[in-house]
Scaffold this active site. Structure first.
Site, mmCIF file in Angstrom:
data_model
loop_
_atom_site.group_PDB
_atom_site.id
_atom_site.type_symbol
_atom_site.label_atom_id
_atom_site.label_comp_id
_atom_site.label_asym_id
_atom_site.label_seq_id
_atom_site.Cartn_x
_atom_site.Cartn_y
_atom_site.Cartn_z
ATOM 1 N N LYS A 52 -12.435 -4.082 -37.485
ATOM 2 C CA LYS A 52 -11.267 -4.494 -36.694
ATOM 3 C C LYS A 52 -10.014 -4.729 -37.540
ATOM 4 O O LYS A 52 -8.901 -4.498 -37.070
ATOM 5 C CB LYS A 52 -11.592 -5.776 -35.915
ATOM 6 C CG LYS A 52 -12.535 -5.553 -34.751
ATOM 7 C CD LYS A 52 -12.845 -6.867 -34.089
ATOM 8 C CE LYS A 52 -13.275 -6.680 -32.666
ATOM 9 N NZ LYS A 52 -13.230 -7.931 -31.901
ATOM 10 N N SER A 87 -23.892 -3.037 -28.902
ATOM 11 C CA SER A 87 -22.673 -3.060 -28.080
ATOM 12 C C SER A 87 -22.983 -2.843 -26.600
ATOM 13 O O SER A 87 -23.736 -1.934 -26.233
ATOM 14 C CB SER A 87 -21.695 -1.984 -28.547
ATOM 15 O OG SER A 87 -20.592 -1.953 -27.670
ATOM 16 N N THR A 121 -15.048 -2.126 -33.247
ATOM 17 C CA THR A 121 -15.718 -3.420 -33.336
ATOM 18 C C THR A 121 -16.158 -3.700 -34.775
ATOM 19 O O THR A 121 -15.816 -2.955 -35.700
ATOM 20 C CB THR A 121 -16.858 -3.528 -32.288
ATOM 21 O OG1 THR A 121 -17.355 -4.870 -32.302
ATOM 22 C CG2 THR A 121 -18.000 -2.556 -32.557
ATOM 23 N N ASP A 128 -8.388 -8.677 -26.690
ATOM 24 C CA ASP A 128 -9.269 -9.850 -26.539
ATOM 25 C C ASP A 128 -8.553 -11.031 -25.860
ATOM 26 O O ASP A 128 -9.131 -11.704 -24.998
ATOM 27 C CB ASP A 128 -9.807 -10.304 -27.900
ATOM 28 C CG ASP A 128 -11.056 -9.535 -28.303
ATOM 29 O OD1 ASP A 128 -11.682 -8.902 -27.433
ATOM 30 O OD2 ASP A 128 -11.406 -9.570 -29.499
ATOM 31 N N SER A 137 -20.433 -2.261 -24.574
ATOM 32 C CA SER A 137 -19.287 -1.498 -24.060
ATOM 33 C C SER A 137 -19.700 -0.178 -23.397
ATOM 34 O O SER A 137 -19.134 0.171 -22.353
ATOM 35 C CB SER A 137 -18.281 -1.245 -25.181
ATOM 36 O OG SER A 137 -17.695 -2.467 -25.559
ATOM 37 N N ASP A 142 2.415 -5.798 -30.638
ATOM 38 C CA ASP A 142 2.760 -7.128 -31.181
ATOM 39 C C ASP A 142 1.545 -8.049 -31.148
ATOM 40 O O ASP A 142 1.297 -8.803 -32.080
ATOM 41 C CB ASP A 142 3.881 -7.765 -30.348
ATOM 42 C CG ASP A 142 5.203 -7.050 -30.580
ATOM 43 O OD1 ASP A 142 5.278 -6.254 -31.546
ATOM 44 O OD2 ASP A 142 6.139 -7.272 -29.791
ATOM 45 N N TYR A 195 -21.827 -15.414 -24.593
ATOM 46 C CA TYR A 195 -22.358 -15.039 -23.276
ATOM 47 C C TYR A 195 -23.848 -14.706 -23.317
ATOM 48 O O TYR A 195 -24.394 -14.157 -22.363
ATOM 49 C CB TYR A 195 -21.543 -13.898 -22.654
ATOM 50 C CG TYR A 195 -21.394 -12.693 -23.529
ATOM 51 C CD1 TYR A 195 -22.390 -11.728 -23.603
ATOM 52 C CD2 TYR A 195 -20.260 -12.529 -24.310
ATOM 53 C CE1 TYR A 195 -22.264 -10.633 -24.419
ATOM 54 C CE2 TYR A 195 -20.114 -11.432 -25.139
ATOM 55 C CZ TYR A 195 -21.126 -10.490 -25.190
ATOM 56 O OH TYR A 195 -20.999 -9.401 -26.018
ATOM 57 N N LEU A 240 -16.934 -18.543 -25.168
ATOM 58 C CA LEU A 240 -16.888 -17.105 -25.448
ATOM 59 C C LEU A 240 -18.287 -16.528 -25.636
ATOM 60 O O LEU A 240 -18.503 -15.329 -25.482
ATOM 61 C CB LEU A 240 -16.029 -16.825 -26.694
ATOM 62 C CG LEU A 240 -14.557 -16.491 -26.411
ATOM 63 C CD1 LEU A 240 -13.897 -17.537 -25.547
ATOM 64 C CD2 LEU A 240 -13.783 -16.279 -27.694
ATOM 65 N N ALA A 285 -12.274 -21.127 -35.671
ATOM 66 C CA ALA A 285 -11.052 -20.566 -36.267
ATOM 67 C C ALA A 285 -11.309 -19.179 -36.847
ATOM 68 O O ALA A 285 -10.698 -18.783 -37.836
ATOM 69 C CB ALA A 285 -10.518 -21.511 -37.346
ATOM 70 N N ALA A 305 -12.106 -14.450 -33.043
ATOM 71 C CA ALA A 305 -11.960 -14.676 -31.607
ATOM 72 C C ALA A 305 -10.975 -15.814 -31.337
ATOM 73 O O ALA A 305 -10.199 -15.774 -30.372
ATOM 74 C CB ALA A 305 -13.320 -15.000 -30.996
HETATM 75 P P1 NAP Z 1 -16.140 -15.241 -36.766
HETATM 76 O O1 NAP Z 1 -14.808 -14.689 -37.089
HETATM 77 O O2 NAP Z 1 -17.288 -14.987 -37.679
HETATM 78 O O3 NAP Z 1 -15.983 -16.849 -36.596
HETATM 79 C C1 NAP Z 1 -17.121 -17.646 -36.369
HETATM 80 C C2 NAP Z 1 -16.690 -19.061 -36.014
HETATM 81 O O4 NAP Z 1 -17.870 -19.820 -35.699
HETATM 82 C C3 NAP Z 1 -15.984 -19.800 -37.153
HETATM 83 O O5 NAP Z 1 -15.046 -20.687 -36.603
HETATM 84 C C4 NAP Z 1 -17.150 -20.554 -37.816
HETATM 85 O O6 NAP Z 1 -16.759 -21.709 -38.517
HETATM 86 C C5 NAP Z 1 -17.938 -20.957 -36.583
HETATM 87 N N1 NAP Z 1 -19.319 -21.255 -36.917
HETATM 88 C C6 NAP Z 1 -20.305 -20.364 -37.201
HETATM 89 N N2 NAP Z 1 -21.463 -21.041 -37.464
HETATM 90 C C7 NAP Z 1 -21.183 -22.356 -37.360
HETATM 91 C C8 NAP Z 1 -21.967 -23.548 -37.512
HETATM 92 N N3 NAP Z 1 -23.267 -23.504 -37.828
HETATM 93 N N4 NAP Z 1 -21.348 -24.741 -37.302
HETATM 94 C C9 NAP Z 1 -20.052 -24.805 -36.971
HETATM 95 N N5 NAP Z 1 -19.253 -23.707 -36.819
HETATM 96 C C10 NAP Z 1 -19.826 -22.504 -37.011
HETATM 97 O O7 NAP Z 1 -16.640 -14.736 -35.334
HETATM 98 P P2 NAP Z 1 -15.720 -14.349 -34.060
HETATM 99 O O8 NAP Z 1 -15.468 -12.898 -34.065
HETATM 100 O O9 NAP Z 1 -14.567 -15.292 -34.012
HETATM 101 O O10 NAP Z 1 -16.738 -14.635 -32.850
HETATM 102 C C11 NAP Z 1 -17.129 -15.948 -32.535
HETATM 103 C C12 NAP Z 1 -17.981 -15.954 -31.280
HETATM 104 O O11 NAP Z 1 -17.237 -15.462 -30.161
HETATM 105 C C13 NAP Z 1 -19.203 -15.036 -31.375
HETATM 106 O O12 NAP Z 1 -20.271 -15.695 -30.740
HETATM 107 C C14 NAP Z 1 -18.804 -13.803 -30.594
HETATM 108 O O13 NAP Z 1 -19.918 -13.125 -30.022
HETATM 109 C C15 NAP Z 1 -17.948 -14.429 -29.514
HETATM 110 N N6 NAP Z 1 -16.962 -13.494 -28.947
HETATM 111 C C16 NAP Z 1 -17.011 -13.263 -27.613
HETATM 112 C C17 NAP Z 1 -16.087 -12.416 -27.055
HETATM 113 C C18 NAP Z 1 -16.129 -12.162 -25.569
HETATM 114 O O14 NAP Z 1 -15.554 -11.182 -25.116
HETATM 115 N N7 NAP Z 1 -16.768 -13.028 -24.806
HETATM 116 C C19 NAP Z 1 -15.090 -11.796 -27.832
HETATM 117 C C20 NAP Z 1 -15.073 -12.074 -29.201
HETATM 118 C C21 NAP Z 1 -16.030 -12.933 -29.755
HETATM 119 P P3 NAP Z 1 -16.411 -21.620 -40.092
HETATM 120 O O15 NAP Z 1 -15.007 -21.123 -40.187
HETATM 121 O O16 NAP Z 1 -16.599 -22.999 -40.577
HETATM 122 O O17 NAP Z 1 -17.394 -20.652 -40.694
#
Ligand code: NAP
Length: 286
Positions: A78, A27, A74, A115, A29, A90, A232, A230, A142, A145
């Site tokens: 969550k 983390s 985290t 977020d 944070s 909400d 980084y 998203l 989907a 995030a």
């Molecule tokens: P999550 O709930 O596990 O969702 C992962 C997503 O990535 C799903 O849509 C998944 O598709 C897709 N995915 C993973 N591997 C894939 C592949 N090989 N080909 C195609 N699609 C793939 O994760 P999350 O919490 O949403 O986080 C997603 C990303 O956002 C992470 O990299 C995280 O670090 C980043 N993030 C950044 C912030 C920020 O503050 N910048 C905040 C939150 C998250 P499927 O549904 O098909 O598995």
């Protein structure tokens, strides 16, 4: 008047907050909040706390007794936290997950998800001309995030939201929840859905160090489009590189991480912090 009121301010215990997850070493944070504490001269600490699933409920309940004002939540807690809170905002209910909690003086737990707020503030800061309502949006992914980004874009007045995910069924579930403005597009046709999209957001983990690149071409994007990732690590992902090569506005994901921390810090430490270059450097520099 309580006993605490008689204690001089300089002798009062430092304000405590932290981040709870499992594992928690990754983390960033603590870097962010401890930067702000130092910068604003606030007597307080922000501590990473490792709690496994089995320890989570008892651990969270013990924190206010130890003097914590609240914590960030985290992975993997969550969603569990949603069921443990007494009051849920909400936006957290809509996203279906919690990332910020505060322990209230009456013993209750207040829970929020910042977020989506962080996503919008990052866009405002780094793409000042961007407006969600200026045209269709394309969201890739989907997962958790994506839920935050979709709810924030809808709240900001986006008129049409195209949603593409490798597992189409997960995208369809979100479209069913968020309503008719969200239209599922096939993952293999996502490059076509770029056509006319003024906002393009990657919420998948693709493009992250050690992961494959996102298989999306931006050639059909309007010249006025804003592209945000998203991911980084790296800061400039292959998607953002392609956006910049086409002259589009590119917004990296670090700012979202930083902005989502603002409401929690303000609640716990009673000072609204700023997201600036010094903070970015402090968080990147590890
Ligand atoms: P999550 O709930 O596990 O969702 C992962 C997503 O990535 C799903 O849509 C998944 O598709 C897709 N995915 C993973 N591997 C894939 C592949 N090989 N080909 C195609 N699609 C793939 O994760 P999350 O919490 O949403 O986080 C997603 C990303 O956002 C992470 O990299 C995280 O670090 C980043 N993030 C950044 C912030 C920020 O503050 N910048 C905040 C939150 C998250 P499927 O549904 O098909 O598995």
């Amino acid at each position: 008047m309580s006993e605490l009121d008689n204690i001089p301010a300089t002798h009062k215990a430092p304000l405590l907050a932290g981040v709870v997850g499992f594992p928690i070493d990754h983390s960033r944070s603590p870097l962010m909040h401890n930067y702000w504490l130092k910068r604003y001269g606030i007597k307080g600490h922000y501590i990473p706390i490792s709690l496994s699933g089995a320890e989570f409920v008892a651990g969270i309940r013990s924190l206010p007794r130890l003097g914590f004002k609240g914590v960030n939540i985290t992975i993997p807690h969550k969603v569990t936290m949603l069921g443990l809170a007494d009051t849920v905002t909400d936006r957290a209910a809509l996203i279906g997950a919690v990332n910020t909690i505060a322990f209230k003086p009456d013993g209750t737990i207040w829970a929020d998800n910042t977020d989506g707020y962080g996503f919008i503030q990052n866009m405002r800061q780094n793409a000042p001309l961007w407006k969600a309502a200026s045209g269709p949006a394309l969201v890739l992914g989907a997962g958790g995030a994506a839920r935050a980004v979709i709810s924030a874009l809808l709240a900001e007045g986006v008129t049409e939201l195209r949603l593409a995910n490798r597992t189409r069924q997960r995208a369809q579930l979100l479209a069913d929840q968020f309503g008719a403005k969200v239209q599922v597009v096939d993952w293999n046709r996502a490059s076509d859905a770029v056509d006319g999209a003024e906002t393009i957001v990657n919420t998948t983990s693709l493009g992250m160090q050690g992961q494959p690149d996102l298989p999306i071409m931006l050639d059909l994007a309007p010249k006025t489009a804003t592209v945000s990732d998203l991911v980084y690590t790296p800061l400039i992902t292959p998607l953002l590189e392609s956006a910049m090569a086409l002259g589009l506005v590119a917004v990296d994901g670090l700012g979202m991480l930083l902005h989502q921390g603002v409401p929690g810090f303000e609640q716990w430490f009673e000072h609204r912090p700023e997201v600036d270059e010094g903070l970015r450097m402090a968080v990147l520099d590890r």
